[in-house]
Scaffold this active site. Sequence first.
Site: not given
Ligand code: UDP
Length: 156
Positions: A16, A56, A119, A122, A133
Amino acid sequence: MKYQEYPLERTFLAIKPDGVQRKLVGEIIRRFETKGFTLVGLKILNVSRELAEQHYDVHKERPFFAGLVEFITSGPVVAMVWEGEGVVSSARKIIGATNPLAAEPGTIRGDFGINIGRNLIHGSDAIETAQREIALWFKEEEIANWEPTLMAWTRE
Ligand code: UDP
């Protein structure tokens, strides 16, 4: 079994904008390379709002959706396709929990992050998601089919 006889598994990973800005691209790629996975797709791009929203889509009703799209489109992203046995779930382990504060040390998010909205990377959460994807982010001709000669030393 010969390498060619294993079912092909691929995942989609994207460093990211925070990972790119913080110069963590090499460090992150190194972790998947040294694990033994094969890099078959790689590009850096500024993500359009349309692509971010499609990527997303499952989160479009969530309160963090607008901020997430804003963030992903705020700077270049390094998009990748990685290949190998069990790569989808293994990459998720290498990446660590969604919230970096909860992520184990030794994972990418555990080692380099503190905030859920920053974080770093992805990773597809399932084989079917990975297929969707990869098709969304890469054209067929942007993926290199190759077998590393090292393969004989990372598997039977
Ligand atoms: N995210 C966020 N706030 C939240 C939950 C998710 O900003 O409360 C963002 C975070 O960057 C995350 C992305 O949304 O990586 C997608 O969420 P997911 O639950 O799919 O997590 P991942 O698969 O990336 O671990």
